[in-house]
Scaffold this motif. Structure first.
Motif, PDB file in Angstrom:
ATOM      1  N   VAL A 112      -5.126   5.038   4.015  1.00 17.94           N
ATOM      2  CA  VAL A 112      -5.719   6.115   3.229  1.00 17.94           C
ATOM      3  C   VAL A 112      -7.113   6.364   3.787  1.00 17.94           C
ATOM      4  O   VAL A 112      -7.849   5.421   4.097  1.00 17.94           O
ATOM      5  N   ALA A 126      -2.379   1.034   2.740  1.00  8.10           N
ATOM      6  CA  ALA A 126      -1.597   1.510   1.597  1.00  8.10           C
ATOM      7  C   ALA A 126      -0.134   1.586   1.989  1.00  8.10           C
ATOM      8  O   ALA A 126       0.235   1.346   3.147  1.00  8.10           O
ATOM      9  N   VAL A 137       1.825   6.866  -3.671  1.00 10.34           N
ATOM     10  CA  VAL A 137       1.197   5.898  -2.771  1.00 10.34           C
ATOM     11  C   VAL A 137       0.593   4.787  -3.611  1.00 10.34           C
ATOM     12  O   VAL A 137      -0.042   5.042  -4.636  1.00 10.34           O
ATOM     13  N   THR A 139      -2.081   1.546  -3.531  1.00 13.52           N
ATOM     14  CA  THR A 139      -3.186   0.967  -2.776  1.00 13.52           C
ATOM     15  C   THR A 139      -4.106   0.240  -3.756  1.00 13.52           C
ATOM     16  O   THR A 139      -3.823   0.150  -4.950  1.00 13.52           O
ATOM     17  N   PHE A 157      -3.444  10.248   2.592  1.00 16.66           N
ATOM     18  CA  PHE A 157      -2.650   9.123   3.076  1.00 16.66           C
ATOM     19  C   PHE A 157      -1.995   9.520   4.392  1.00 16.66           C
ATOM     20  O   PHE A 157      -1.420  10.609   4.500  1.00 16.66           O
TER      21      PHE A 157
END
Length: 496
Positions: A112, A126, A137, A139, A157
């Protein structure tokens, strides 16, 4: 930070079975990142422009602490989860690759990228994670939230990120979801975030168009000046085209060799004048030695200059040229230009989960799980040794500790830990439980949060993650229903 929650699901529950969370749920928060197509388009283009210059310029996120955190065991095996175990299966599993002795890297992992409040370009690790809209996503929370409820700018991302390349496109973040305590108090017991991203985006070249098409275009566009001749300029003016001239027609002016900005030119003279000229620097002085060149018969007959022509006994033709110096202040000349209306074309890459798949998700699992952690480590170890570059993803595999740990530096009361030497830059990378090396998928049961040197030898030896419990499932469940958009139309235009 732990709260008494009603369990969301029993073990093995699939994404389709999750129900929309009640709006009054106090345990999660949602924040806008780049919710509109215009914002998403601008951020994605920012990172991809100039052949990914901004992606290459970005550096890894580094934890804001001067001392390496220490782990303190809570001695507790119980009380770290607050409900029944649950999981959702991974998606987008293609044909299994050939078996390998090494760990196969998942297609879902990447970086990211974001810009912090100081203007620095940063990145974390991520992964794409399974969701009903194939757009999520996972993370670390600190890779989305800068300070409490402030989110980073230009958040995107890039799966498969490598040296400024985005092989499967750039996915701009639309909405971020995390725990109330991380958002409000920077409490790392909830250091994770799920980000719903728009459809992917990649550059597809440029196109020269008419002024009308240029005016109607909603995507990136610019006007390029194209140099034309004086005759083309006159024709353009007669047709009321978009053209212009710059500069002025002015001849060079002879000056002395010491005049600021003066340049020397060659003046061809005869042998007698050359012989009478002085040696040195000045107008009329010799310019180097005579130059004799072999020419063709046609060139020989066509030459009418002051140099000497000669025909050798072997039938070859030569011309000897003599030059003196002429020092001048350069003149200027008018140049003519015509506008080129240029469109920047982009391509819709589709939904993230359809392109790279999505890892499964697991919560309320017992400690002591076998996991494989992935990330892009880049920071040097505390002793200054820089074993990682951050260019390519790395991994650690093993069982998490059977007891939870405290990390006072980051208000952590209960983290799970894994013996691993990855350093900063791996922040946000997934901990995959039940990782299938052939299919390259597993279940996200943690994301890298903090790095620790527990034996004090100047080397990172443990990484930690928030424990994914019912509160994590509540945050994920909310993110699971987030709807995002295409930002690019079929002709490469930005959608409204």
């Amino acid at each position: 930070m732990k709260r008494l929650l009603i369990p969301l699901a029993a073990a093995g529950l699939t994404a389709a079975a999750l129900v929309a969370p009640a709006e009054a749920n106090p345990n999660w928060v949602s924040d806008d990142l780049l919710p509109t197509p215009a914002q998403a388009y601008s951020a994605a283009y920012f990172w991809l422009d100039a052949n990914g210059a901004a992606l290459r310029k970005a550096t890894q996120y580094t934890l804001d602490t001067k001392t390496v955190p220490k782990l303190v065991s809570t001695g507790s095996k119980s009380g770290v989860t607050d409900g029944k175990p649950g999981s959702t299966a991974p998606t987008g599993v293609g044909s299994p690759p050939a078996k390998a002795s090494q760990v196969n890297l998942p297609k879902t992992i990447g970086k990211v990228f974001f810009q912090d409040s100081k203007g620095n370009y940063r990145w974390c690790s991520a992964t794409s994670i399974q969701s009903r809209n194939r757009n999520l996503v996972a993370t670390a929370g600190h890779c989305v939230y800068e300070k409490k409820d402030d989110v980073y700018d230009k958040w995107v991302f890039v799966p498969g990120s490598y040296q400024g390349k985005a092989p499967w496109g750039v996915y701009a973040g639309a909405y971020a979801f995390t725990t109330f305590d991380l958002d409000t108090y920077d409490d790392y017991d909830g250091d994770y975030a799920f980000v719903a991203v728009h459809n992917g985006f990649s550059l597809a070249g440029e196109k020269i168009v008419s002024a009308k098409e240029y005016k109607e275009w909603t995507g990136d566009k610019w006007i390029k000046p194209k140099e034309i001749t004086a005759a083309e300029f006159l024709k353009c003016q007669l047709n009321l085209g978009d053209c212009w001239s710059e500069g002025q027609d002015k001849a060079a002016e002879q000056v002395g060799p010491d005049y600021p900005g003066a340049v020397v030119e060659k003046v061809e003279v005869g042998k007698t004048a050359y012989g009478a000229a002085r040696t040195g620097k000045g107008n009329g002085f010799k310019f180097g030695a005579p130059v004799t060149e072999q020419v063709t018969a046609t060139e020989y007959n066509a030459y009418n200059g002051p140099g000497d022509k000669a025909k050798t006994t072997t039938g070859n033709y030569t011309i000897t040229r003599y030059y003196t110096q002429k020092w001048v202040k350069p003149g200027t000349s008018r140049k003519y230009y015509e506008a080129q209306y240029t469109l920047g074309l982009v391509k819709d890459m589709g939904r993230l989960g359809d392109v790279v798949g999505g890892q499964g998700f697991a919560w309320n699992q017992p400690l002591g799980q076998q996991v494989t952690a992935f990330g892009y480590p880049a920071d040097p170890h505390p002793d200054g040794n820089k074993a990682f570059t951050g260019v390519t993803p790395k991994w650690c595999s093993g069982k998490t500790a059977t007891k939870s740990y405290q990390i006072n530096t980051f208000k952590v009361e209960t983290h799970q830990v894994l013996k691993c030497s990855m350093t900063g830059g791996a922040d946000g990378g997934p901990w995959l439980m039940k990782y299938n090396n052939s299919k390259r998928v597993g279940y996200v049961n943690g994301v890298t949060s903090v790095f620790a040197d527990n034996d004090g030898n100047g080397r990172i030896d443990y990484i930690s993650s928030a424990i994914f419990d019912s509160e994590t499932a509540a945050v994920y469940n909310k993110a699971n229903f987030a709807a995002t958009k295409r930002i690019v139309g079929p002709n490469g235009e930005m959608l409204k």
